[in-house]
Write an enzyme that holds these catalytic residues in place. Structure first.
Site, mmCIF file in Angstrom:
data_model
loop_
_atom_site.group_PDB
_atom_site.id
_atom_site.type_symbol
_atom_site.label_atom_id
_atom_site.label_comp_id
_atom_site.label_asym_id
_atom_site.label_seq_id
_atom_site.Cartn_x
_atom_site.Cartn_y
_atom_site.Cartn_z
ATOM 1 C CB THR A 1 -7.923 -31.659 -21.878
ATOM 2 O OG1 THR A 1 -9.271 -32.641 -22.317
ATOM 3 C CG2 THR A 1 -7.204 -31.484 -23.095
ATOM 4 C CD GLU B 1 -13.534 -33.574 -26.966
ATOM 5 O OE1 GLU B 1 -14.518 -33.042 -26.445
ATOM 6 O OE2 GLU B 1 -12.992 -32.932 -28.070
ATOM 7 C CB ALA B 2 -12.078 -41.768 -24.905
ATOM 8 C CG ASN B 3 -16.881 -38.652 -23.586
ATOM 9 O OD1 ASN B 3 -15.638 -38.177 -23.476
ATOM 10 N ND2 ASN B 3 -17.764 -37.752 -24.066
#
Ligand SMILES: [Zn+2]
Length: 195
Positions: free
Chosen positions: A22, A92-94
């Protein structure tokens, strides 16, 4: 002289937790903003977040982001919400479903710079989709490493701990609001309970 570039592309910033993903995303967004580019950021609705949220790095820097439901429908709403922005960031694409792969590529094809950040491994050390597919289809991939909390070697894995013990292999991949903690660990020190 080279013409102004109209192509979009996808950049992925991945790696384990505590690897500075981040922070790196925010660094790139600040550079784009300084250049006068319009930036929009999205983050998934994990926990009870709605509306606006702040992308926060462990270093304390923040960026305002729009919270999107982590459903297929939520992901498909991103292009409309990104409107005219030339830089589209997704943190936080996961926590997003696999529809994010198509949406990120659609935005890039439409001329946007898409920057996706998220961890690439589950607590079991397996690929954490959609990061695997995003890393395969992106133009640029940076895989960051943390420092192993046990031995100090470079760490690529997410160690899930429950009451201080390694989590069992049969637990769900995403647990929201649970009493657990995480450490970054190297391959040798990473543990998953199987008994
Ligand atoms: Zn280690």
């Amino acid at each position: 002289m080279r013409a102004i570039r109209e192509n979009g592309w996808v950049e992925v910033i991945s790696g384990s937790m505590f690897s500075g993903k981040t922070e790196e995303l925010l660094r790139r967004l600040r550079r784009a903003e300084i250049a006068g580019q319009e930036v929009v950021a999205f983050t998934p609705a994990v926990d009870d977040r709605y509306g606006q949220a702040e992308l926060g790095s462990h270093a304390g820097h923040t960026w305002e982001a729009t919270v999107v439901d982590n459903t297929a429908e939520g992901v498909r709403s991103i292009p409309d919400r990104a409107d005219g922005a030339s830089v589209v960031a997704i943190d936080e694409a996961n926590f997003f479903p696999e529809e994010l792969v198509a949406v990120a590529n659609e935005l890039a094809t439409a001329g946007r710079r898409v920057i996706v950040s998220g961890t690439d491994q589950t607590y079991r050390g397996e690929p954490f989709e959609p990061l695997g597919q995003l890393m395969a289809t992106a133009e640029y991939v940076d895989k960051l490493r943390a420092i192993c909390a046990v031995c100090g070697e470079p760490a690529t894995r997410n160690q899930r701990l429950v009451d201080g013990e390694p989590a069992h292999v049969d637990e769900p991949t995403i647990v929201v609001g649970a009493e657990e903690s995480y450490e970054a660990r190297c391959r040798s020190c990473h543990e998953v309970r199987t008994d």
